[in-house]
Design an enzyme around this catalytic site. Sequence first.
Site, PDB file in Angstrom:
ATOM      1  CG  LEU A   1      36.331  43.891   6.816  1.00  0.00           C
ATOM      2  CD1 LEU A   1      35.700  42.624   7.031  1.00  0.00           C
ATOM      3  CD2 LEU A   1      36.090  43.996   5.175  1.00  0.00           C
ATOM      4  N   GLY A   2      36.303  47.668   9.300  1.00  0.00           N
ATOM      5  CA  GLY A   2      35.617  48.611  10.207  1.00  0.00           C
ATOM      6  C   GLY A   2      36.470  48.689  11.418  1.00  0.00           C
ATOM      7  CB  SER A   3      37.617  50.677  13.750  1.00  0.00           C
ATOM      8  OG  SER A   3      37.514  51.855  13.336  1.00  0.00           O
ATOM      9  N   GLY A   4      35.190  50.202  15.607  1.00  0.00           N
ATOM     10  CA  GLY A   4      34.227  50.731  16.579  1.00  0.00           C
ATOM     11  C   GLY A   4      34.688  51.058  17.738  1.00  0.00           C
ATOM     12  CB  SER A   5      33.222  52.131  20.915  1.00  0.00           C
ATOM     13  OG  SER A   5      31.978  51.287  20.967  1.00  0.00           O
ATOM     14  CB  CYS A   6      34.022  47.257  21.394  1.00  0.00           C
ATOM     15  SG  CYS A   6      34.262  46.341  22.745  1.00  0.00           S
ATOM     16  N   GLY A   7      36.819  47.698  19.320  1.00  0.00           N
ATOM     17  CA  GLY A   7      37.754  46.930  18.614  1.00  0.00           C
ATOM     18  C   GLY A   7      37.969  47.384  17.084  1.00  0.00           C
ATOM     19  CB  VAL A   8      39.941  46.723  14.302  1.00  0.00           C
ATOM     20  CG1 VAL A   8      40.437  48.173  14.679  1.00  0.00           C
ATOM     21  CG2 VAL A   8      40.631  45.535  14.862  1.00  0.00           C
TER      22      VAL A   8
ATOM     23  CG  ASP B   1      24.816  50.122  19.435  1.00  0.00           C
ATOM     24  OD1 ASP B   1      24.486  51.478  19.434  1.00  0.00           O
ATOM     25  OD2 ASP B   1      26.088  49.903  19.402  1.00  0.00           O
TER      26      ASP B   1
HETATM   27  N1  LIG Z   1      30.666  40.677   9.470  1.00  0.00           N
HETATM   28  C1  LIG Z   1      31.146  41.675   8.980  1.00  0.00           C
HETATM   29  N2  LIG Z   1      31.597  42.113   7.786  1.00  0.00           N
HETATM   30  C2  LIG Z   1      31.858  43.210   7.072  1.00  0.00           C
HETATM   31  N3  LIG Z   1      31.932  44.151   7.654  1.00  0.00           N
HETATM   32  C3  LIG Z   1      31.695  44.123   9.193  1.00  0.00           C
HETATM   33  C4  LIG Z   1      31.455  43.008   9.615  1.00  0.00           C
HETATM   34  N4  LIG Z   1      31.013  43.541  10.922  1.00  0.00           N
HETATM   35  C5  LIG Z   1      31.359  44.676  11.160  1.00  0.00           C
HETATM   36  N5  LIG Z   1      31.930  45.311  10.204  1.00  0.00           N
HETATM   37  C6  LIG Z   1      32.278  46.504  10.125  1.00  0.00           C
HETATM   38  O1  LIG Z   1      33.163  47.046  11.126  1.00  0.00           O
HETATM   39  C7  LIG Z   1      32.131  48.319  11.787  1.00  0.00           C
HETATM   40  C8  LIG Z   1      32.446  48.181  13.220  1.00  0.00           C
HETATM   41  O2  LIG Z   1      31.788  46.924  13.661  1.00  0.00           O
HETATM   42  P1  LIG Z   1      31.172  46.771  15.042  1.00  0.00           P
HETATM   43  O3  LIG Z   1      29.997  47.751  14.636  1.00  0.00           O
HETATM   44  O4  LIG Z   1      30.820  45.348  15.287  1.00  0.00           O
HETATM   45  O5  LIG Z   1      32.161  47.300  16.188  1.00  0.00           O
HETATM   46  P2  LIG Z   1      32.174  47.852  17.468  1.00  0.00           P
HETATM   47  O6  LIG Z   1      33.371  48.123  18.122  1.00  0.00           O
HETATM   48  O7  LIG Z   1      31.102  47.147  18.318  1.00  0.00           O
HETATM   49  O8  LIG Z   1      31.396  49.375  17.061  1.00  0.00           O
HETATM   50  P3  LIG Z   1      30.414  50.299  17.746  1.00  0.00           P
HETATM   51  O9  LIG Z   1      31.154  51.311  18.209  1.00  0.00           O
HETATM   52  O10 LIG Z   1      29.396  50.808  16.652  1.00  0.00           O
HETATM   53  O11 LIG Z   1      29.767  49.698  18.879  1.00  0.00           O
HETATM   54  C9  LIG Z   1      31.031  47.924  11.154  1.00  0.00           C
HETATM   55  O12 LIG Z   1      30.282  49.283  11.058  1.00  0.00           O
HETATM   56  C10 LIG Z   1      31.165  47.614   9.566  1.00  0.00           C
HETATM   57  O13 LIG Z   1      31.670  48.614   8.977  1.00  0.00           O
END
Ligand SMILES: Nc1ncnc2c1ncn2[C@@H]1O[C@H](COP(=O)(O)OP(=O)(O)OP(=O)(O)O)[C@@H](O)[C@H]1O
Length: 399
Positions: free
Chosen positions: A92-99, A210
């Site tokens: 669904l997505g990924s960020g700095s901390c995981g997927v 954030d």
């Molecule tokens: N509950 C959810 N349902 C659908 N997609 C989601 C959900 N939570 C997160 N995502 C998708 O995953 C992406 C990354 O999630 P998230 O921001 O929680 O990760 P992170 O590693 O903390 O990222 P960041 O680098 O932004 O801090 C989101 O931008 C979104 O597109």
Amino acid sequence: MDNVCFQQRLRECSSTSSSPQHQRPNNIGYLTSPMERKFTPLSMKPSPSRRDTEKDALEFEFLEGCKKSGVLDIDGLKQAVDPNEIHIIGLLGSGSCGVVESAMVKSKLMAVKTMYKNDNKENLKRILRDVRIMSLCNSPFIVTSYGYFMFDSSVKICMQIMSACCEKLLRRIYHSKLEFFPEYVAGHIVYSAISALDYLKERHSIIHRDIKPSNILFDDSGNIKLCDFGISGFMTNSMAHSKSEGCPPYMAPERLTIETNSKYDVRSDVWSLGITIYQLVTGIYPFPLNDMEFTTLTIIANLNLPSPSLKGETTRSFSPLFIEFLDFCLRKDVRERPEYKQLMKHDFFLDYDPSRGDFYKLKTINGNPSHVAEWFNSVIARSRCEDELKPIPNTPCVN
Ligand SMILES: Nc1ncnc2c1ncn2[C@@H]1O[C@H](COP(=O)(O)OP(=O)(O)OP(=O)(O)O)[C@@H](O)[C@H]1O
């Protein structure tokens, strides 16, 4: 202001690991490895020579958290779930901390966020904060957590699945040349986000820290919810006391200045929401972005330079109420920027409050029924999924 201190703070911000081009841990994979499936509580006794009390406390919190690992509350029914029952469907997505992946768990479609643990204290702090705050919250404007799994090397949070974040929508819109977010959708986002942020502040003394397009999510019914509490903080006397990370291009001027960055309040999230909304309705990040993030942050932090405003917008027209509301959110001097309670009294906010009956704006616009869900679904239908991964020029690339 002491110029040397200011420059130093800006350099810190522009070199933080949560800068727009987030660095990803190199051990992220789409699939859950067999190692993670096996739950073995850690033996975390640090060697006496390297004792760090804060890390000890975090590791203790992790061990305590392990006790509730694997117990999910699915639609009011608490049940023990084996990690093998998480059937991953796709990314669904990924960020700095995981997927974040979609998954079927006990016949329920969920979003499962996997965060990888390493030896770094900040990494563990971030993971634990996300788990703790998600478990604590109960608001229609915040993504619901069903529970979590803790493993030796990773943590999985199981949560309500949403359809897309604002960042992905913006990318689809941009690449398919559709109209950017309409004012009434912005109004709905403002209402939902401020309700969530006010809930976090009033009920839990939490500041999000954030707010940006990728952390604001839509579902198919047009509901909007906040996610990602990894860098949120607990406040004392309504003030945050840590100079924690964030996404610098969305950070308020006071968070970029060394004298004030370790003592700020929820008004810094008001700024981040203002920048986010400005970007969604115009399609443009309002500050010049080039290779030198330092330059961008200097422009944001300089109180003598004007704030972005929809007043100057020539390509689309917005209501005077909306323009005024956004101008309030984007006041550079934090002392002039309103808090949530003031914003919640503004007519623009009130127009999108469903409890206002006939005054509720989303009931009718120009005599036609208008629903956020219709808009959302038409954007999805008229744009391409692959465009979600293509960045927009001159826009912070946060995921
Ligand atoms: N509950 C959810 N349902 C659908 N997609 C989601 C959900 N939570 C997160 N995502 C998708 O995953 C992406 C990354 O999630 P998230 O921001 O929680 O990760 P992170 O590693 O903390 O990222 P960041 O680098 O932004 O801090 C989101 O931008 C979104 O597109």
